[in-house]
Design a protein around this motif. Structure first.
Motif, PDB file in Angstrom:
ATOM      1  N   ARG A 148       2.128   5.578   9.244  1.00 57.84           N
ATOM      2  CA  ARG A 148       2.521   6.469   8.162  1.00 57.84           C
ATOM      3  C   ARG A 148       3.027   5.677   6.965  1.00 57.84           C
ATOM      4  N   PRO A 149       2.901   6.210   5.744  1.00 60.26           N
ATOM      5  CA  PRO A 149       3.363   5.470   4.571  1.00 60.26           C
ATOM      6  C   PRO A 149       4.871   5.288   4.556  1.00 60.26           C
ATOM      7  N   VAL A 150       5.326   4.144   4.074  1.00 60.77           N
ATOM      8  CA  VAL A 150       6.758   3.875   3.984  1.00 60.77           C
ATOM      9  C   VAL A 150       7.314   4.338   2.640  1.00 60.77           C
ATOM     10  N   MET A 151       6.439   4.598   1.663  1.00 60.03           N
ATOM     11  CA  MET A 151       6.872   5.102   0.365  1.00 60.03           C
ATOM     12  C   MET A 151       5.732   5.853  -0.301  1.00 60.03           C
ATOM     13  N   THR A 152       6.063   6.963  -0.965  1.00 61.94           N
ATOM     14  CA  THR A 152       5.073   7.757  -1.695  1.00 61.94           C
ATOM     15  C   THR A 152       5.569   7.986  -3.111  1.00 61.94           C
ATOM     16  N   VAL A 153       4.749   7.630  -4.089  1.00 62.89           N
ATOM     17  CA  VAL A 153       5.068   7.840  -5.497  1.00 62.89           C
ATOM     18  C   VAL A 153       4.143   8.927  -6.027  1.00 62.89           C
ATOM     19  N   ARG A 154       4.724   9.997  -6.574  1.00 60.73           N
ATOM     20  CA  ARG A 154       3.931  11.106  -7.102  1.00 60.73           C
ATOM     21  C   ARG A 154       3.711  10.893  -8.603  1.00 60.73           C
ATOM     22  N   MET A 155       2.427  10.861  -9.013  1.00 61.53           N
ATOM     23  CA  MET A 155       2.068  10.519 -10.378  1.00 61.53           C
ATOM     24  C   MET A 155       1.840  11.739 -11.264  1.00 61.53           C
ATOM     25  N   GLY A 156       1.518  12.878 -10.681  1.00 60.16           N
ATOM     26  CA  GLY A 156       1.270  14.076 -11.471  1.00 60.16           C
ATOM     27  C   GLY A 156      -0.164  14.269 -11.903  1.00 60.16           C
ATOM     28  N   GLU A 157      -0.998  13.236 -11.772  1.00 58.17           N
ATOM     29  CA  GLU A 157      -2.418  13.300 -12.125  1.00 58.17           C
ATOM     30  C   GLU A 157      -3.200  12.481 -11.095  1.00 58.17           C
ATOM     31  N   PRO A 158      -4.528  12.706 -10.981  1.00 63.69           N
ATOM     32  CA  PRO A 158      -5.329  11.876 -10.074  1.00 63.69           C
ATOM     33  C   PRO A 158      -5.181  10.396 -10.395  1.00 63.69           C
ATOM     34  N   VAL A 159      -5.005   9.574  -9.372  1.00 62.00           N
ATOM     35  CA  VAL A 159      -4.769   8.142  -9.545  1.00 62.00           C
ATOM     36  C   VAL A 159      -6.099   7.402  -9.536  1.00 62.00           C
ATOM     37  N   GLU A 160      -6.342   6.617 -10.599  1.00 59.78           N
ATOM     38  CA  GLU A 160      -7.587   5.854 -10.712  1.00 59.78           C
ATOM     39  C   GLU A 160      -7.420   4.410 -10.263  1.00 59.78           C
ATOM     40  N   ASP A 161      -6.233   3.835 -10.445  1.00 57.22           N
ATOM     41  CA  ASP A 161      -6.021   2.445 -10.051  1.00 57.22           C
ATOM     42  C   ASP A 161      -4.540   2.218  -9.786  1.00 57.22           C
ATOM     43  N   CYS A 162      -4.253   1.188  -9.012  1.00 58.91           N
ATOM     44  CA  CYS A 162      -2.870   0.838  -8.698  1.00 58.91           C
ATOM     45  C   CYS A 162      -2.768  -0.677  -8.545  1.00 58.91           C
ATOM     46  N   VAL A 163      -1.560  -1.178  -8.718  1.00 60.71           N
ATOM     47  CA  VAL A 163      -1.303  -2.617  -8.646  1.00 60.71           C
ATOM     48  C   VAL A 163      -0.036  -2.845  -7.840  1.00 60.71           C
ATOM     49  N   LEU A 164      -0.104  -3.812  -6.949  1.00 61.72           N
ATOM     50  CA  LEU A 164       1.058  -4.256  -6.179  1.00 61.72           C
ATOM     51  C   LEU A 164       1.380  -5.664  -6.644  1.00 61.72           C
ATOM     52  N   LEU A 165       2.473  -5.808  -7.376  1.00 64.32           N
ATOM     53  CA  LEU A 165       2.807  -7.109  -7.943  1.00 64.32           C
ATOM     54  C   LEU A 165       3.279  -8.075  -6.872  1.00 64.32           C
ATOM     55  N   ALA A 166       3.212  -9.364  -7.191  1.00 68.26           N
ATOM     56  CA  ALA A 166       3.567 -10.415  -6.231  1.00 68.26           C
ATOM     57  C   ALA A 166       4.971 -10.172  -5.682  1.00 68.26           C
ATOM     58  N   GLY A 167       5.100 -10.300  -4.363  1.00 67.38           N
ATOM     59  CA  GLY A 167       6.382 -10.066  -3.717  1.00 67.38           C
ATOM     60  C   GLY A 167       6.522  -8.669  -3.175  1.00 67.38           C
ATOM     61  N   GLY A 168       5.722  -7.718  -3.697  1.00 72.48           N
ATOM     62  CA  GLY A 168       5.746  -6.350  -3.185  1.00 72.48           C
ATOM     63  C   GLY A 168       6.912  -5.523  -3.686  1.00 72.48           C
ATOM     64  N   GLY A 169       7.680  -6.012  -4.644  1.00 70.96           N
ATOM     65  CA  GLY A 169       8.838  -5.283  -5.118  1.00 70.96           C
ATOM     66  C   GLY A 169       8.552  -4.280  -6.211  1.00 70.96           C
ATOM     67  N   VAL A 170       7.415  -4.399  -6.878  1.00 73.50           N
ATOM     68  CA  VAL A 170       7.062  -3.524  -7.986  1.00 73.50           C
ATOM     69  C   VAL A 170       5.627  -3.041  -7.814  1.00 73.50           C
ATOM     70  N   VAL A 171       5.425  -1.742  -7.993  1.00 74.29           N
ATOM     71  CA  VAL A 171       4.071  -1.181  -7.944  1.00 74.29           C
ATOM     72  C   VAL A 171       3.831  -0.435  -9.264  1.00 74.29           C
ATOM     73  N   ALA A 172       2.556  -0.311  -9.637  1.00 80.99           N
ATOM     74  CA  ALA A 172       2.167   0.407 -10.846  1.00 80.99           C
ATOM     75  C   ALA A 172       0.910   1.201 -10.549  1.00 80.99           C
ATOM     76  N   GLY A 173       0.815   2.371 -11.152  1.00 86.92           N
ATOM     77  CA  GLY A 173      -0.354   3.215 -10.953  1.00 86.92           C
ATOM     78  C   GLY A 173      -0.874   3.753 -12.266  1.00 86.92           C
ATOM     79  N   ALA A 174      -2.189   3.929 -12.368  1.00 87.21           N
ATOM     80  CA  ALA A 174      -2.820   4.494 -13.564  1.00 87.21           C
ATOM     81  C   ALA A 174      -3.393   5.858 -13.207  1.00 87.21           C
ATOM     82  N   SER A 175      -2.946   6.894 -13.971  1.00 91.98           N
ATOM     83  CA  SER A 175      -3.398   8.252 -13.691  1.00 91.98           C
ATOM     84  C   SER A 175      -3.450   9.050 -14.974  1.00 91.98           C
ATOM     85  N   GLY A 176      -4.321  10.038 -15.033  1.00 89.92           N
ATOM     86  CA  GLY A 176      -4.432  10.895 -16.219  1.00 89.92           C
ATOM     87  C   GLY A 176      -4.751  10.079 -17.458  1.00 89.92           C
ATOM     88  N   ASN A 177      -3.999  10.348 -18.550  1.00 87.03           N
ATOM     89  CA  ASN A 177      -4.206   9.645 -19.805  1.00 87.03           C
ATOM     90  C   ASN A 177      -3.199   8.517 -20.009  1.00 87.03           C
TER      91      ASN A 177
END
Length: 258
Positions: free
Chosen positions: A229-258
């Motif tokens: 099961r996922p250990v964390m869920t981030v709700r973006m509000g729009e369909p997610v097209e891409d995501c990034v997990l930065l080195a170390g795993g401490g920061v994540v980023a997602g691209a959704s909508g506009n």
């Protein structure tokens, strides 16, 4: 010819000209001069200097609509373009195709290089993922298990595991050597569009622990490879097209909508 007394008399030509002159005078009183601004020349900033180094874009024609572009992690960083039933591999030096992979029975969705640049994973609309030896173009492994198109493919840092995300809403972890599924991650409620695996560039060890997935269910989910099961869920509000997990795993980023 007798004219009816109920009809208004026709205006004479001098009267029509006077009316037109009056209308032009009214229009002229409403006229306002539009300000004209002189365009400024590009500045001499470092950003402007960087853009001036680029040459005219190169245009390549493909048999179908390109669905994915991926760069090799190894110098000189050749790149591959997936389109229709094939993957074309371009030289970054000559900008020409020097190898083509055509062992597909349906449209290729995405590709991913292994850390050493010697193997390429490519998935298609049938849900099949194939691993190619780029030296011989031979199919080394074929991963079957998804019931719908596989839209995302990623190698683990050491190349021993392969992660796939599919329209069947599942994320699967594959043992490359054994050619079988090790674990399936269930949690998304719509198609999975992107994947990232932890491990900084150059750290080609088996110590990766985190997998990031983005979906059209408007969420980005972080998984521990040892948990279903996922250990964390981030709700973006729009369909997610891409995501990034930065080195170390401490920061994540997602691209959704506009």
């Amino acid at each position: 010819v007798a004219r009816s007394p109920f009809l208004a008399p026709l205006a004479s030509p001098p009267t029509l000209r006077a009316r037109a002159r009056a209308q032009r005078l009214i229009a002229m009183t409403d006229y306002e001069r539009v300000p004209v601004y002189k365009a400024r020349r590009p500045g001499s900033s470092s950003e402007a200097a960087a853009w001036r180094k680029y040459t005219h874009p190169l245009i390549f024609r493909h048999k179908g609509t390109p669905t994915h572009v991926e760069f090799s992690p190894v110098a000189p960083h050749d790149f591959c373009v997936a389109s229709s039933l094939q993957v074309d591999i371009f030289s970054s030096r000559s900008n020409a195709v020097y190898r083509t992979l055509t062992r597909f029975k349906d449209t290729v969705c995405c590709t991913a290089y292994r850390h050493d640049g010697k193997m390429l994973a490519a998935s298609d609309e049938r849900g099949v993922t194939q691993l190619f030896d780029l030296g011989s173009r031979a199919v080394m492994r074929t991963m079957r298990g998804h019931t719908k198109a596989v839209r995302a493919v990623r190698f683990s840092p050491d190349g021993g595991r392969l992660y796939t995300g599919s329209d069947d809403m599942l994320v699967s972890c594959w043992d490359v050597a054994a050619e079988e599924t090790v674990r399936t991650f269930e949690g998304h409620t719509d198609v999975v569009r992107c994947l990232r695996v932890s491990g900084a560039a150059g750290e080609h060890t088996g110590a990766h622990r985190l997998v990031l997935s983005g979906s059209y269910d408007h969420t980005v989910q972080l998984w521990d490879v040892s948990a279903p099961r996922p250990v964390m869920t981030v709700r973006m509000g729009e369909p997610v097209e891409d995501c990034v997990l930065l080195a170390g795993g401490g920061v994540v980023a997602g691209a959704s909508g506009n």
